[in-house]
Write a protein that holds these residues in place. Structure first.
Motif, mmCIF file in Angstrom:
data_model
loop_
_atom_site.group_PDB
_atom_site.id
_atom_site.type_symbol
_atom_site.label_atom_id
_atom_site.label_comp_id
_atom_site.label_asym_id
_atom_site.label_seq_id
_atom_site.Cartn_x
_atom_site.Cartn_y
_atom_site.Cartn_z
ATOM 1 N N VAL A 228 38.122 27.076 0.950
ATOM 2 C CA VAL A 228 39.414 26.434 0.698
ATOM 3 C C VAL A 228 39.217 25.398 -0.403
ATOM 4 O O VAL A 228 38.240 24.649 -0.408
ATOM 5 N N ILE A 232 42.776 21.203 4.380
ATOM 6 C CA ILE A 232 43.763 21.763 5.303
ATOM 7 C C ILE A 232 43.921 20.744 6.434
ATOM 8 O O ILE A 232 42.928 20.332 7.046
ATOM 9 N N GLY A 234 45.993 19.338 10.021
ATOM 10 C CA GLY A 234 46.840 19.641 11.163
ATOM 11 C C GLY A 234 46.228 20.686 12.075
ATOM 12 O O GLY A 234 45.617 21.655 11.607
ATOM 13 N N ALA A 236 47.467 23.056 14.021
ATOM 14 C CA ALA A 236 47.971 24.431 13.958
ATOM 15 C C ALA A 236 47.361 25.180 12.770
ATOM 16 O O ALA A 236 46.847 26.300 12.920
ATOM 17 N N LYS A 237 47.376 24.563 11.588
ATOM 18 C CA LYS A 237 46.842 25.210 10.399
ATOM 19 C C LYS A 237 45.334 25.388 10.483
ATOM 20 O O LYS A 237 44.795 26.468 10.176
ATOM 21 N N VAL A 238 44.661 24.339 10.911
ATOM 22 C CA VAL A 238 43.202 24.417 11.001
ATOM 23 C C VAL A 238 42.791 25.405 12.092
ATOM 24 O O VAL A 238 41.842 26.179 11.916
ATOM 25 N N ARG A 240 44.347 28.102 13.115
ATOM 26 C CA ARG A 240 44.502 29.487 12.634
ATOM 27 C C ARG A 240 43.398 29.837 11.644
ATOM 28 O O ARG A 240 42.855 30.953 11.670
ATOM 29 N N LEU A 241 43.062 28.898 10.770
ATOM 30 C CA LEU A 241 42.024 29.145 9.778
ATOM 31 C C LEU A 241 40.673 29.378 10.450
ATOM 32 O O LEU A 241 39.955 30.333 10.116
#
Length: 311
Positions: A228, A232, A234, A236-238, A240-241
């Motif tokens: 990345v 990144i 948060g 939710a975003k982290v 999923r990643l």
């Protein structure tokens, strides 16, 4: 520290009594000098180069004129590290993506020394990156190694009064940016274990439960490996990643193993016996607040097992 690395850093053994005395003094303080250089540079490879340069200068010193071997060696190391730090600053201006410190595999006793572990953590080294070179040197020597102002003044070639002002400014700068709070080794290990359980079972909610709401993921591929390019932020975003990354690791047949990196919990991703990624974690209040994924191959070639760090 193994014998081969010691010989490489100190040059050939033998010679006259002066050379033997110089070698003995250098070896006695080598771990300390490495830690000073590493905390100033954030790079084990560059720290080793600084130690080579320090040895070359130290070997030519008339020891009869040196009152304090440790202070003299720290002074040489600091000056060499400052020179290299200014060069590194120019390199980082053209670096592709986020720049992260070079990770070090560390022995368990480093994690037990909470202050030392905090000073070499990925999070703290990134804070030190925001200091000017001389400020960083003064902060490291004063706050981490508790050197006196007169001794630091000689190392950075400033007056003691100027060093006091620099130390005060650097201390305030770091205090405003450093990660809040400390975490015990057991708390950090519990968070890592919970993370691994969620990862192993594919439990996304379980993964989210161990992430802080404002968790940050930073990646460093150096433009060579995919990573990345921007932070990144948060859960939710982290989440999923990270879940997608672990899925790819499992599908590829790579291995994921826990480790201690820079005095804190981490994960090593290996492929065909080679380290592909070091994923260092930052834990606070039982939750993971930061991921630092180093994939740049140049930063993984000098991974040091049970690296001797010293105060």
């Amino acid at each position: 520290m193994d014998s081969e690395r010691t010989q490489d850093a100190t040059g050939p053994a033998g010679g006259d009594g002066g050379t033997d005395a110089a070698t003995e003094a250098f070896v006695a303080h080598r771990n300390l000098l490495f830690t000073v250089a590493y905390e100033m540079l954030g790079s084990a490879a560059d720290a080793e180069d600084v130690l080579q340069e320090t040895w070359l200068r130290w070997a030519g010193v008339d020891l009869g004129t040196v009152r304090d071997h440790r202070a003299y060696l720290v002074r040489i190391t600091t000056r060499q590290a400052l020179t290299r730090l200014r060069t590194l600053g120019r390199r980082k201006e053209s670096y592709v993506g986020e720049w992260l410190p070079e990770p070090l595999l560390t022995a368990p006793d480093v994690a037990e020394d909470v202050e030392l572990a905090d000073s070499v953590s990925m999070a703290m080294l990134l804070v030190l990156e925001t200091l000017a070179p001389t400020e960083r040197a003064v902060f490291v020597l004063r706050e981490v190694f508790d050197l006196g102002y007169d001794e630091i003044a000689e190392a950075v070639e400033k007056s003691p009064a100027a060093v006091r002002q620099i130390a005060h400014r650097a201390r305030n700068h770091v205090a405003a940016r450093r990660p809040r709070g400390t975490v015990s080794r057991s708390q950090a290990q519990s968070a890592l274990d919970a993370f691994l359980r969620a990862a192993d079972t594919g439990d996304l909610q379980g993964l989210l439960d161990v992430l802080a709401p404002d968790v940050v993921f930073l990646g460093d591929g150096g433009g060579v490996r995919q990573a990345v390019l921007k932070p990144i932020v948060g859960a939710a975003k982290v989440g999923r990643l990270v879940a997608a990354g672990i899925g790819n690791i499992n599908a590829s047949g790579w291995s994921l193993a826990p480790a201690q990196v820079n005095g804190h919990p981490a994960l090593l991703v290996t492929a065909d016996g080679e380290v592909d990624t070091v994923l260092a974690l930052r834990v606070a209040d039982g939750l993971i607040t930061g991921f630092y994924a180093v994939r740049n191959p140049a930063k993984l070639t000098h991974m040091l097992k049970e690296t001797a760090l010293s105060r």
